[in-house]
Scaffold this active site. Structure first.
Site, PDB file in Angstrom:
ATOM      1  N   ASP A  47     -36.767  -6.128  -6.433  1.00 37.07           N
ATOM      2  CA  ASP A  47     -36.023  -6.092  -5.169  1.00 37.07           C
ATOM      3  C   ASP A  47     -34.519  -5.999  -5.453  1.00 37.07           C
ATOM      4  OD1 ASP A  47     -35.508  -8.670  -6.015  1.00 37.07           O
ATOM      5  OD2 ASP A  47     -36.028  -9.632  -4.108  1.00 37.07           O
ATOM      6  N   SER A  48     -34.162  -5.968  -6.749  1.00 33.96           N
ATOM      7  CA  SER A  48     -32.781  -5.652  -7.134  1.00 33.96           C
ATOM      8  C   SER A  48     -32.371  -4.288  -6.596  1.00 33.96           C
ATOM      9  CB  SER A  48     -32.621  -5.690  -8.662  1.00 33.96           C
ATOM     10  OG  SER A  48     -33.606  -4.889  -9.286  1.00 33.96           O
ATOM     11  N   ASP A  86     -42.231  -6.243  -6.679  1.00 33.92           N
ATOM     12  CA  ASP A  86     -41.499  -7.489  -6.415  1.00 33.92           C
ATOM     13  C   ASP A  86     -41.607  -7.833  -4.925  1.00 33.92           C
ATOM     14  OD1 ASP A  86     -39.954  -9.589  -7.244  1.00 33.92           O
ATOM     15  OD2 ASP A  86     -38.104  -8.420  -7.485  1.00 33.92           O
ATOM     16  N   GLU A 185     -34.970 -16.315 -15.592  1.00 30.19           N
ATOM     17  CA  GLU A 185     -33.678 -15.654 -15.395  1.00 30.19           C
ATOM     18  C   GLU A 185     -32.526 -16.638 -15.555  1.00 30.19           C
ATOM     19  OE1 GLU A 185     -33.393 -13.040 -12.009  1.00 30.19           O
ATOM     20  OE2 GLU A 185     -31.232 -12.744 -12.291  1.00 30.19           O
TER      21      GLU A 185
END
Ligand code: KIV
Length: 267
Positions: A47-48, A86, A185
């Protein structure tokens, strides 16, 4: 690079024999074709894309329909890599049944092989529900960008003992719930190493140091295409943004000078 299609089982075996997993993001058919041919194991339709291709400040506005649109293109291009879709903000937080409906769309319409969602204990029931319905789930701990409005910053997570223990506990909880892998992350190397040693499922690090079972980066960062900001954990393997700028300027010069098209480019 041809070869056997990568499955969640392949990734588990990789961890068992200490062979590192290569993951990258793609949002479209062209880039997915290139990554798959280059032998990337996992292609994450992140979804970046909200920040990278849509130009938003965060990933929060990304919708299910947009994710399905991009995931389908990537899946159609991919022969070998495992495609992971995602789950966007609010597509899994409303409860396991709503999450199952949305996760199912990633497999049925997006043709993904798995989904990813952010969070630990609060999403464990949802992870178990999806896995129980036959949908492989990748977890995502540490910095969870969809919660940016709660935290207010993209700072490193797990730097104090309490937060570190929480991430470790969440990793175990997600494994018990049936997750097949975990993205870690922006956490300290030592914490990522502890998590990696504490769970039987592979960890895929991004800004989590070298001791994870695999690494993922946003491809547009690695290629120097996305330059609005650059986290320290990004290594640039190319400067395609600069190459595009130079190419477009040369084209503009040629058009203005009347030297493009030449006779060999004309009919
Ligand atoms: O959205 C994304 O691309 C991700 C990766 C950075 C792990 O979640």
């Amino acid at each position: 690079m041809a070869g056997e299609a990568i499955t969640t089982q392949t990734l588990r075996e990789r961890k068992a024999r200490g062979a590192r997993i290569v993951a990258l993001t793609a949002y479209d058919h062209l880039l997915a074709t290139l990554l798959d041919a280059a032998g990337v194991d996992v292609i994450l339709v992140g979804d970046s894309l909200g920040t990278v291709v849509q130009g938003h400040d965060t990933t929060v506005p990304v919708t299910m329909d947009q994710m399905i649109y991009h995931t389908e293109m990537v899946s159609r291009a991919t022969r070998r890599a495992l495609v992971v879709g995602d789950m966007p903000f609010l597509s899994y937080q409303l409860g396991p049944e709503d999450a199952l409906r949305n996760a199912g769309r990633f497999l049925k319409e997006g043709r993904a092989g798995a989904v990813k969602l952010e969070g630990g204990a609060p999403v464990a029931d949802t992870v178990a529900r999806l896995v129980g319905a036959g949908i492989p789930v990748m977890g995502h701990l540490g910095l969870t960008p969809q919660s940016i409005h709660l935290f207010g910053t993209y700072r490193t997570r797990g730097t104090d003992a309490a937060e570190a223990e929480g991430i470790l506990a969440d990793a175990r909880t997600l494994e018990e719930a049936g997750a097949f892998a975990l993205v870690l992350e922006k956490v300290p190397t030592t914490l990522a190493e502890r998590v990696t040693q504490s769970v039987g499922i592979p960890t895929i690090g991004i800004g989590a140091g070298p001791r994870c079972d695999g690494q993922v980066l946003v491809t547009h960062d690695l290629l120097g295409l996305f330059t609005r900001f650059r986290p320290r954990f990004v290594r640039r393997y190319a400067e395609l943004g600069q190459a595009i700028d130079a190419a477009v300027r040369r084209y503009a010069e040629d058009v203005r000078a009347g030297s493009f098209p030449g006779s060999e480019e004309s009919y």
